[in-house]
Design an enzyme around this catalytic site. Structure first.
Site, PDB file in Angstrom:
ATOM      1  N   HIS A 488      23.324  50.272  46.115  1.00  0.00           N
ATOM      2  CA  HIS A 488      23.533  51.494  45.240  1.00  0.00           C
ATOM      3  C   HIS A 488      24.478  52.424  44.438  1.00  0.00           C
ATOM      4  CE1 HIS A 488      20.014  54.714  43.231  1.00  0.00           C
ATOM      5  NE2 HIS A 488      21.075  54.943  43.563  1.00  0.00           N
ATOM      6  N   GLU A 489      25.043  52.506  45.372  1.00  0.00           N
ATOM      7  CA  GLU A 489      26.271  53.372  45.142  1.00  0.00           C
ATOM      8  C   GLU A 489      27.159  52.748  44.022  1.00  0.00           C
ATOM      9  OE1 GLU A 489      25.874  56.261  44.665  1.00  0.00           O
ATOM     10  OE2 GLU A 489      24.056  56.550  45.537  1.00  0.00           O
ATOM     11  N   HIS A 492      26.593  51.910  40.547  1.00  0.00           N
ATOM     12  CA  HIS A 492      27.341  53.172  39.959  1.00  0.00           C
ATOM     13  C   HIS A 492      28.894  53.683  39.746  1.00  0.00           C
ATOM     14  CE1 HIS A 492      23.606  55.729  39.789  1.00  0.00           C
ATOM     15  NE2 HIS A 492      23.767  55.553  40.942  1.00  0.00           N
TER      16      HIS A 492
END
Length: 701
Positions: A488-489, A492
């Site tokens: 997820h990170e 980003h």
């Protein structure tokens, strides 16, 4: 007297020397212009902020007083490139305030807060400056600007408008006062959460208290106790410690004790209680919104979001609640029945029971749990798997660079290179919890991307997490959920690293809040794909691949309790919208009404008994100090898009290069240079549909 004079001059000379040595006073001279962390000291920050604000103010004054007619170059670009020193010191300070803080840094931040608010207001409430921006905005479509320049003009105009530039002189002063107070209060809120989280310890000294806990959790707890100079096993409220105990401990009394500590944070009275801060923040936000002509804070925020209005947000939340509600309630019944069978008597599943019994049922039903998969998710292998996915999709290479200074010995720095071997970005990784680091996981940047004078100045990106630590006998072995968080990170981070825009204000993740979560959620999809897991899920001791049956069990269990998880996420969105859709000030004389307000806001999607003493709002960092006010729904909004986007990969192949190139060109590289709907439609060929999310979750066939 002579001694005093000598002392005075010595102090003066030391002050001058200190100023000359302040690393923020000139551009960083490290590789790629990275921060010289080995030189930076606490005493450097405040002088650098003061000097940075002074220089920025002078630059703004020159722009505002320019006698030449406003042009894109002498107004918008000039503003865009102003404030170099302030940007340098701000990016370092506020990243460290989240990842490597201490009491002194928190005190500095409290002193800086009113200064920075005043500085921001000095710019945003500058009438001459606004008039120059407005003249360009009013004629933006007839001055020969590029689409990206038009977008930047619009962004600056909206920023001024949203910050009170159109207010009367009297109301501008009121706006200044309100925003300074809000800045101070939100900062205090977040610091209270960190301090209370760090203050709690549950030290166990009797082995019987460890019943049900796996060896990895026990070893980590023993190491934590030793690090504090204590004997026994220590558990706290950081993610890996809390989650593991709640999932595996068969001691219901201790689960309840830890649950209550976690869910009564900042609401029990005392110096870290946030009850008054919650009320103050929502009322200040409402007052600011009213001052700017909006009925509620959500009206003020959402006009510049994909959702556009509270109706748009509630429309999504309601539709998902309706679709996932029956599934969630059946899941709760299943866990309730399983718990009663397991215990041999009828029991009511309480909130501190959910993780424990649902994990047991998952193990029973699918033959898989975190402890079975953990040996195959050794952190170094996971890093190779996550980085390797970016290599396969986008041709990226990650080369560890020991020449780049880091802010903590556990942090690593990588050169990120494109498919041609050209430099794209610096990536910092920071994986484990420690005092001074706030909970959760996030991506940020120490430097944004922009193109100036034909030179593409590349970004410095960081991802920060709180993963399971290595122990004396084992390396860091992650849970499935932690690997998911990493992806997820990293999504980003890709958004930040791959960006190619002309202006930093439009680059990378500088997009609408309900669009920024698309690249992050999107990356999570691969973790449920067997072909991907097979590339890096190797046993940390034997090197053997994860067995086929275990791989398949992970895939089969990927939608386990998806209804419960969805309604839990929706409850946070409903709570956020309830606070920020208020059109009258929130008034109460004690903390109990906050709990009542919270319960009512979430009752539609509440699945487990409500515990009267608990309160989420007082530690809800995302909406009260983290920038997600009237924006928490964006996780679900983006999830609709990410499922829809990944469905194209499912059609074309999950490693299909052409599809990945399209996602890169149309989403990851474009930042905020166009409306998100246009960017998404260009990638997908149509607007996003909720059907893919419902199908992926098994709610709709």
């Amino acid at each position: 007297m002579k001694k005093s004079i000598v002392t005075f001059f010595l102090v003066m000379m030391m002050t001058i020397a200190s100023a000359e040595e302040n690393p923020f006073f000139k551009p960083f001279d490290r590789p790629y212009g990275t921060a010289p962390f080995n030189e930076i000291k606490l005493e450097h920050f405040e002088p650098a902020f003061d000097k940075g604000m002074e220089e920025h103010k002078s630059e703004i004054d020159n722009i505002a007083s320019n006698s030449a007619a406003p042009t894109f170059a002498n107004t918008i670009e000039a503003m865009e490139y102003a404030g170099d020193m302030l940007t340098r010191v701000s990016s370092v300070f506020f990243n460290l305030l989240s990842a490597e803080s201490n009491d002194e840094m928190m005190e500095i931040s409290q002193r800086l807060s009113p200064k920075l608010s005043a500085h921001s207001n000095y710019i945003n409430l500058n009438a001459n400056l606004f008039e120059r921006v407005k003249s360009l905005y009013d004629n933006r479509n007839s001055l020969g600007f590029t689409p990206e320049q038009v977008r930047l003009v619009e962004k600056y105009y909206e920023s001024f408008e949203n910050s009170g530039a159109t207010l009367s002189s009297e109301d501008k002063e009121k706006y200044r006062t309100l925003t300074m107070e809000l800045s101070k209060t939100t900062l205090e809120f977040g610091q209270n959460v960190l301090k209370e989280t760090n203050a709690y310890e549950m030290l166990l000294t009797d082995e019987s208290d460890l019943a049900g806990l796996p060896k990895s959790t026990i070893d980590a707890a023993e190491a934590k106790a030793k690090s504090k100079g204590k004997e026994g096993w220590m558990f706290d409220l950081t993610g890996p410690s809390y989650s593991a105990f709640m999932k595996y401990s068969s001691r219901r009394d201790l689960r309840e004790q830890l649950y209550m500590a976690y869910n009564t944070k900042n609401v029990k009275g005392g110096e870290f209680d946030n009850s008054e801060n919650v009320k103050k923040i929502v009322n200040l936000r409402l007052e600011i919104a009213n001052l700017l002509g909006y009925e509620s804070y959500s009206d003020y925020v959402l006009k510049n979001r994909m959702a556009k209005s509270a109706e748009g947000v509630f429309g999504l939340l309601d539709r998902l609640a309706e679709a996932f509600g029956p599934v969630a309630r059946n899941e709760v019944k299943d866990v309730q029945n399983f718990a009663s069978e397991m215990e041999g008597k009828e029991i009511e599943v309480m909130p501190w029971d959910w993780s424990y019994y649902s994990e047991k049922l998952k193990d029973s039903r699918f033959g898989v749990n975190d402890e079975m998969t953990r040996p195959y998710f050794e952190l170094e292998n996971v890093k190779k798997g996550v980085f390797g996915l970016a290599t396969q999709l986008y041709g990226l290479q990650f080369v560890k660079n020991p020449e780049i200074e880091v802010y903590h010995p556990e942090v690593e720095a990588f050169d990120v290179l494109d498919e041609k071997g050209e430099f794209l970005s610096v990536l910092y990784t920071d994986f484990h919890p420690r005092e001074g680091k706030r909970s959760g996981a996030w991506m940020s940047s120490f430097k944004g991307q922009y193109i100036k004078d034909g030179v593409d100045s590349r970004p410095h990106t960081t991802i920060v997490m709180n993963f399971t630590r290595p122990t004396e006998t084992e390396p860091a072995l992650l849970t499935f959920s932690e690997v998911n968080t990493f992806l997820h990170e990293f999504g980003h981070a890709l958004h930040g690293m791959l960006t190619r825009t002309n202006y930093e204000s439009l680059s990378g993740t500088s997009v609408y809040r309900d669009f920024v979560e698309l690249p992050s959620h999107f990356m999570e999809n691969w973790l449920k794909e067997k072909d991907y897991l097979d590339k890096f899920a190797f046993h940390y001791q034997t090197g053997d691949k994860m067995p086929e049956e275990l791989l398949q069990s992970i895939v089969d269990a990927s939608n386990y309790n998806v209804g419960y998880a969805t309604l839990r996420q929706l409850s946070f969105g409903f709570l956020d919208m309830a606070w920020h859709s208020l059109n009258q000030p929130f008034v109460s004389e004690a903390s109990t009404p906050i709990r009542d307000f919270e319960t009512k806001a979430m009752e539609r999607v509440q699945l487990l008994p409500v515990i009267n003493e608990t309160c989420m709002s007082t530690s809800f960092n995302h909406i009260f100090s983290g920038g997600y006010a009237a924006g928490y729904y964006s996780y679900k909004w983006a999830e609709v898009m990410d499922a829809d986007a990944f469905s194209l990969f499912k059609e074309n192949g999950i490693f299909d290069k052409a599809t990945a190139d399209s996602f890169r060109r149309n989403i990851l590289e474009r930042g905020n240079t166009e409306e998100p709907k246009k960017l998404y439609k260009r990638f997908r060929g149509r607007e996003a549909s909720v059907d893919a999310l419902l199908e992926r979750s098994g709610v709709k066939k």
